[in-house]
Design a protein around this motif. Structure first.
Motif, short mmCIF file in Angstrom:
data_model
loop_
_atom_site.label_atom_id
_atom_site.label_comp_id
_atom_site.label_asym_id
_atom_site.label_seq_id
_atom_site.Cartn_x
_atom_site.Cartn_y
_atom_site.Cartn_z
N ASP A 119 0.82 -1.17 -0.03
CA ASP A 119 -0.08 0.12 0.06
C ASP A 119 0.80 1.39 0.03
OD1 ASP A 119 -1.70 2.02 0.30
OD2 ASP A 119 -2.76 1.09 2.09
N GLU A 120 0.99 1.89 -1.28
CA GLU A 120 1.91 2.99 -1.20
C GLU A 120 1.32 4.28 -0.52
OE1 GLU A 120 2.23 3.91 -5.63
OE2 GLU A 120 3.48 1.91 -5.91
N LEU A 185 -1.38 5.66 11.13
CA LEU A 185 -1.97 4.50 10.64
C LEU A 185 -3.47 4.67 11.22
CD1 LEU A 185 -1.89 1.84 9.29
CD2 LEU A 185 -1.47 0.62 11.59
N ALA A 186 -3.67 4.97 12.58
CA ALA A 186 -5.18 5.07 12.81
C ALA A 186 -6.03 6.07 11.99
CB ALA A 186 -5.10 5.49 14.29
N GLU A 187 -5.34 7.19 11.62
CA GLU A 187 -5.81 8.27 10.70
C GLU A 187 -6.19 7.89 9.41
OE1 GLU A 187 -7.09 11.28 11.86
OE2 GLU A 187 -6.90 10.40 13.77
N TYR A 188 -5.20 6.79 8.99
CA TYR A 188 -5.26 6.51 7.57
C TYR A 188 -6.25 5.57 7.35
CZ TYR A 188 -4.07 3.91 3.31
OH TYR A 188 -3.78 3.32 2.02
N LYS A 189 -6.65 4.72 8.27
CA LYS A 189 -7.69 3.85 8.29
C LYS A 189 -9.06 4.50 7.97
CE LYS A 189 -7.98 -0.14 9.89
NZ LYS A 189 -8.57 -1.44 10.74
N GLN A 193 -8.57 6.06 0.54
CA GLN A 193 -7.15 5.12 0.00
C GLN A 193 -7.32 3.85 0.56
OE1 GLN A 193 -7.37 8.22 0.85
NE2 GLN A 193 -6.47 9.53 -0.82
N TYR A 194 -7.52 3.72 2.19
CA TYR A 194 -7.37 2.65 2.82
C TYR A 194 -8.44 1.49 2.27
CZ TYR A 194 -7.61 -0.68 7.03
OH TYR A 194 -7.87 -1.74 7.51
N GLU A 195 -9.78 2.18 2.14
CA GLU A 195 -10.75 1.29 1.96
C GLU A 195 -10.50 0.74 0.42
OE1 GLU A 195 -14.44 3.48 1.83
OE2 GLU A 195 -14.28 3.89 3.94
N LEU A 201 -7.00 -5.98 -2.04
CA LEU A 201 -6.49 -7.02 -1.42
C LEU A 201 -7.54 -8.16 -1.40
CD1 LEU A 201 -4.83 -6.10 1.95
CD2 LEU A 201 -3.88 -6.88 0.00
N GLU A 202 -8.95 -8.07 -1.44
CA GLU A 202 -9.65 -8.95 -1.44
C GLU A 202 -9.79 -9.56 -2.71
OE1 GLU A 202 -13.48 -7.15 -0.16
OE2 GLU A 202 -12.83 -6.95 1.77
N GLU A 203 -9.96 -8.72 -3.83
CA GLU A 203 -9.74 -9.18 -5.15
C GLU A 203 -8.41 -10.09 -5.58
OE1 GLU A 203 -10.11 -5.49 -7.35
OE2 GLU A 203 -12.22 -5.20 -7.26
#
Length: 230
Positions: A119-120, A185-189, A193-195, A201-203
């Motif tokens: 994840d860039e 990381l907590a803010e990024y979630k 972009q995180y979603e 990842l699922e795909e």
């Protein structure tokens, strides 16, 4: 410096980090599954193989005080030793000699498991105390005619004799970087972009038929959970 590069540097095998990553062995966990035939394919020198095999044996809880008598492999024999792909196939052929009849004798190359792209947009992982110290030493050695392997050896030797107060300073700096990372990381979630990356990842797992084991979380999920508990 990644965990794998750090481990290889400590073993004096830093020159293999790039070729390992190119062939899919980009973490220490994947290296734990490496086989003797893989090492041959990667052109790892015999003496260097022994260093790596002993390090893997230690990670697996085996004794490293004596040389490994059998090459590493994915599975364990009845005695608890590890066999190479070649020796395992040879043993299988002895048990069932008719199995090889009618074959052309051609061998197929091992298929390496694909890994998702990183994840860039995620916060950069914090450096460990050793990596922080390594960067400091590299700055001091700039301008000297030393190879990457020679520098890694110097770093490892100096780290072993580093005074406790200097090591603690590196650890404090690493802990500060870790706290900052978890906060970011907590803010990024919370971001789109995180979603989007989670959807990727699922795909990826669906496409390559690589679902995560039940009860095993991804590294990003684990880190987020750990940060929430702090």
């Amino acid at each position: 410096m990644s965990d794998l590069k750090e481990r290889l540097a400590r073993l004096g095998l830093a020159q293999y980090s790039e070729v390992f990553a190119t062939e899919g062995f980009d973490t220490w966990e994947t290296v734990l599954d490496i086989t003797e035939s893989d090492l041959s394919h990667l052109n790892v020198k015999l003496g260097h193989r022994r260093k790596l095999q002993r390090a893997i044996a230690e990670s697996r809880g085996q004794s490293s005080d004596r040389p490994l008598t059998i090459a590493l492999a994915r599975g364990a024999s009845a005695e608890g030793s590890y066999r190479s792909d070649d020796s395992a196939n040879e043993a299988k052929g002895k048990q069932n000699p008719a199995a090889g009849e009618g074959t052309t004798g051609t061998s197929t190359k091992r298929k390496y498991r694909r890994h998702p792209k990183p994840d860039e947009n995620a916060p950069e992982r914090p450096p460990s105390a050793y990596v922080i110290f390594s960067n400091q030493v590299r700055e001091l050695l700039k301008g000297q005619d030393l190879s990457f392997t020679e520098i890694a050896k110097v770093v490892g030797e100096r780290w072993q004799v580093l005074p406790a107060e200097e090591r603690e300073a590196c650890e404090r700096q690493a802990n500060g970087a870790k706290e900052k990372y978890y906060a970011g990381l907590a803010e990024y979630k919370k971001t789109p972009q995180y979603e989007a990356y989670q959807k990727y990842l699922e795909e990826f797992r669906a496409k390559h038929n690589a679902p995560t084991k039940e009860g095993k979380r991804s590294k990003l999920e684990t880190e987020t959970s750990d940060s929430a508990q702090q």
